[in-house]
Design a protein around this motif. Structure first.
Motif, mmCIF file in Angstrom:
data_model
loop_
_atom_site.group_PDB
_atom_site.id
_atom_site.type_symbol
_atom_site.label_atom_id
_atom_site.label_comp_id
_atom_site.label_asym_id
_atom_site.label_seq_id
_atom_site.Cartn_x
_atom_site.Cartn_y
_atom_site.Cartn_z
ATOM 1 N N LEU A 106 0.807 -1.221 0.000
ATOM 2 C CA LEU A 106 0.000 0.000 0.000
ATOM 3 C C LEU A 106 0.841 1.272 0.000
ATOM 4 C CD1 LEU A 106 -2.827 -0.993 2.519
ATOM 5 C CD2 LEU A 106 -2.715 -1.368 0.048
ATOM 6 N N GLY A 107 2.130 1.142 0.286
ATOM 7 C CA GLY A 107 2.970 2.332 0.363
ATOM 8 C C GLY A 107 2.770 3.045 1.687
ATOM 9 N N THR A 108 3.688 3.948 1.981
ATOM 10 C CA THR A 108 3.642 4.664 3.261
ATOM 11 C C THR A 108 2.339 5.425 3.459
ATOM 12 O OG1 THR A 108 6.046 4.918 3.259
ATOM 13 C CG2 THR A 108 4.796 6.395 4.683
ATOM 14 N N GLY A 109 1.957 6.193 2.453
ATOM 15 C CA GLY A 109 0.726 6.975 2.567
ATOM 16 C C GLY A 109 -0.501 6.106 2.699
ATOM 17 N N GLY A 110 -0.522 5.006 1.970
ATOM 18 C CA GLY A 110 -1.660 4.098 2.040
ATOM 19 C C GLY A 110 -1.795 3.447 3.401
ATOM 20 N N LEU A 111 -0.663 3.089 3.990
ATOM 21 C CA LEU A 111 -0.690 2.480 5.318
ATOM 22 C C LEU A 111 -1.188 3.473 6.367
ATOM 23 C CD1 LEU A 111 2.628 0.417 5.318
ATOM 24 C CD2 LEU A 111 0.299 -0.485 5.299
ATOM 25 N N VAL A 112 -0.664 4.695 6.331
ATOM 26 C CA VAL A 112 -1.104 5.723 7.284
ATOM 27 C C VAL A 112 -2.609 5.929 7.160
ATOM 28 C CG1 VAL A 112 -0.979 8.173 7.880
ATOM 29 C CG2 VAL A 112 1.118 6.900 7.401
ATOM 30 N N ARG A 113 -3.089 6.023 5.935
ATOM 31 C CA ARG A 113 -4.515 6.234 5.699
ATOM 32 C C ARG A 113 -5.340 5.048 6.209
ATOM 33 N NH1 ARG A 113 -3.885 7.728 1.069
ATOM 34 N NH2 ARG A 113 -4.043 5.739 -0.043
ATOM 35 N N ALA A 114 -4.876 3.831 5.952
ATOM 36 C CA ALA A 114 -5.627 2.641 6.338
ATOM 37 C C ALA A 114 -5.692 2.478 7.857
ATOM 38 C CB ALA A 114 -5.001 1.408 5.704
ATOM 39 N N TYR A 115 -4.554 2.644 8.532
ATOM 40 C CA TYR A 115 -4.557 2.494 9.991
ATOM 41 C C TYR A 115 -5.363 3.612 10.661
ATOM 42 C CZ TYR A 115 -1.411 -1.470 10.068
ATOM 43 O OH TYR A 115 -0.873 -2.732 9.923
ATOM 44 N N THR A 116 -5.284 4.798 10.106
ATOM 45 C CA THR A 116 -6.079 5.905 10.634
ATOM 46 C C THR A 116 -7.564 5.612 10.483
ATOM 47 O OG1 THR A 116 -4.370 7.550 10.115
ATOM 48 C CG2 THR A 116 -6.626 8.365 10.376
ATOM 49 N N GLN A 117 -7.971 5.155 9.314
ATOM 50 C CA GLN A 117 -9.384 4.904 9.058
ATOM 51 C C GLN A 117 -9.916 3.758 9.917
ATOM 52 O OE1 GLN A 117 -11.146 6.985 7.189
ATOM 53 N NE2 GLN A 117 -12.976 5.896 7.915
ATOM 54 N N ALA A 118 -9.117 2.707 10.084
ATOM 55 C CA ALA A 118 -9.553 1.585 10.925
ATOM 56 C C ALA A 118 -9.729 2.022 12.378
ATOM 57 C CB ALA A 118 -8.539 0.443 10.831
ATOM 58 N N ALA A 119 -8.808 2.864 12.866
ATOM 59 C CA ALA A 119 -8.930 3.384 14.228
ATOM 60 C C ALA A 119 -10.184 4.240 14.377
ATOM 61 C CB ALA A 119 -7.688 4.196 14.593
ATOM 62 N N LYS A 120 -10.456 5.073 13.380
ATOM 63 C CA LYS A 120 -11.650 5.921 13.425
ATOM 64 C C LYS A 120 -12.923 5.089 13.372
ATOM 65 C CE LYS A 120 -9.716 10.196 11.495
ATOM 66 N NZ LYS A 120 -9.752 11.158 10.364
ATOM 67 N N GLU A 121 -12.904 4.010 12.581
ATOM 68 C CA GLU A 121 -14.079 3.129 12.500
ATOM 69 C C GLU A 121 -14.350 2.472 13.852
ATOM 70 O OE1 GLU A 121 -16.315 2.497 10.144
ATOM 71 O OE2 GLU A 121 -15.430 3.987 8.799
ATOM 72 N N ALA A 122 -13.290 2.052 14.537
ATOM 73 C CA ALA A 122 -13.458 1.446 15.861
ATOM 74 C C ALA A 122 -14.069 2.451 16.842
ATOM 75 C CB ALA A 122 -12.119 0.940 16.380
ATOM 76 N N LEU A 123 -13.559 3.682 16.827
ATOM 77 C CA LEU A 123 -14.092 4.714 17.724
ATOM 78 C C LEU A 123 -15.534 5.075 17.383
ATOM 79 C CD1 LEU A 123 -11.019 7.116 18.046
ATOM 80 C CD2 LEU A 123 -11.935 5.581 19.790
ATOM 81 N N ALA A 124 -15.868 5.021 16.097
ATOM 82 C CA ALA A 124 -17.233 5.357 15.665
ATOM 83 C C ALA A 124 -18.258 4.378 16.226
ATOM 84 C CB ALA A 124 -17.308 5.386 14.143
ATOM 85 N N HIS A 125 -17.818 3.156 16.543
ATOM 86 C CA HIS A 125 -18.730 2.147 17.072
ATOM 87 C C HIS A 125 -18.610 1.979 18.580
ATOM 88 C CE1 HIS A 125 -18.670 1.090 12.756
ATOM 89 N NE2 HIS A 125 -19.901 0.672 12.980
ATOM 90 N N ALA A 126 -17.841 2.838 19.230
ATOM 91 C CA ALA A 126 -17.700 2.816 20.688
ATOM 92 C C ALA A 126 -18.624 3.857 21.313
ATOM 93 C CB ALA A 126 -16.248 3.091 21.080
ATOM 94 N N ASP A 127 -18.875 3.689 22.598
ATOM 95 C CA ASP A 127 -19.677 4.662 23.350
ATOM 96 C C ASP A 127 -18.714 5.649 24.004
ATOM 97 O OD1 ASP A 127 -21.516 6.071 24.790
ATOM 98 O OD2 ASP A 127 -22.066 4.435 26.146
ATOM 99 N N ILE A 128 -18.669 6.861 23.478
ATOM 100 C CA ILE A 128 -17.733 7.875 23.960
ATOM 101 C C ILE A 128 -18.455 8.843 24.896
ATOM 102 C CG2 ILE A 128 -16.189 9.752 23.291
ATOM 103 C CD1 ILE A 128 -15.696 8.310 20.664
#
Length: 207
Positions: A106-128
């Motif tokens: 995925l390249g450096t930029g792709g990895l940063v984007r993917a890990y960021t998005q996965a983290a945001k998806e996890a937080l989106a489904h949590a009770d904050i």
């Protein structure tokens, strides 16, 4: 005392890019020891994954932070996950993102984007929960004033935590620092000065 956010319950989310799966888990943690246990549990659950990258923020004032790229290129996984936590003002939170490699780099930029998005998806489904600076107060009032006081306290920045009925009515109330003085004035006015108010403690509370 600045406000911050915590997780009342965990969340899980997923992001896919060119057949690589990124599974995010956001979990509340009380400290580094608990974070280590949860990271190990995720690694055991996803034992066949290529990477289990993580970051967490803990400590009384969010002063402890750690992150791991777990074999990904430096700065492409753990740091983006940590940035998601700190950017959201969260404390006492661990996020682990598991990657199943899809066969395409995925390249450096792709990895940063993917890990960021996965983290945001996890937080989106949590009770904050929003933890606001405030005070816990105790109000001791007669029965004639109690119901009027209760109605007057049904406002933003105020939460009645407990009510006890004996020879009087005793209410334990959480009040945001921003409205504390206003609430104290209201209690005096509504009870005609008969209610007794005692500040029990100051801290951060979910309101």
């Amino acid at each position: 005392m600045s406000d911050y956010y915590v997780l009342a319950s965990p969340g899980e989310g997923e992001y896919t890019d060119r057949k690589s799966r990124f599974i995010g888990h956001a979990m509340p943690v009380s400290g580094e020891a608990e974070a280590a246990v949860l990271i190990d549990q995720i690694k055991r659950k996803y034992w066949d994954a290529r990477h289990n990258c993580y970051a967490y923020v803990t400590g009384g004032n969010g002063e402890i932070s750690r992150s791991s790229d777990d074999g990904e290129p430096s700065g492409t996984a753990g740091r983006p996950i940590l940035d998601c936590i700190t950017g959201a003002g969260l404390r006492g939170v661990l996020i682990v993102v598991t990657r199943y490699f899809g066969g395409t780099l995925l390249g450096t930029g792709g990895l940063v984007r993917a890990y960021t998005q996965a983290a945001k998806e996890a937080l989106a489904h949590a009770d904050i929960r929003h933890m606001q600076a405030g005070s816990r107060i105790e109000i001791n009032a007669d029965y004639n004033s109690a119901e009027k006081l209760r109605r007057s306290l049904e406002t933003d920045g105020v939460r009645i935590e407990d009510t006890a009925y004996t020879d009087s009515v005793k209410m334990t109330v959480i009040v945001s620092a921003q409205v504390l003085e206003q609430v104290l004035d209201t209690i005096t006015q509504v009870s005609a000065g008969r209610a007794e108010v005692r500040v029990l403690e100051h801290g951060h509370y979910a309101l």
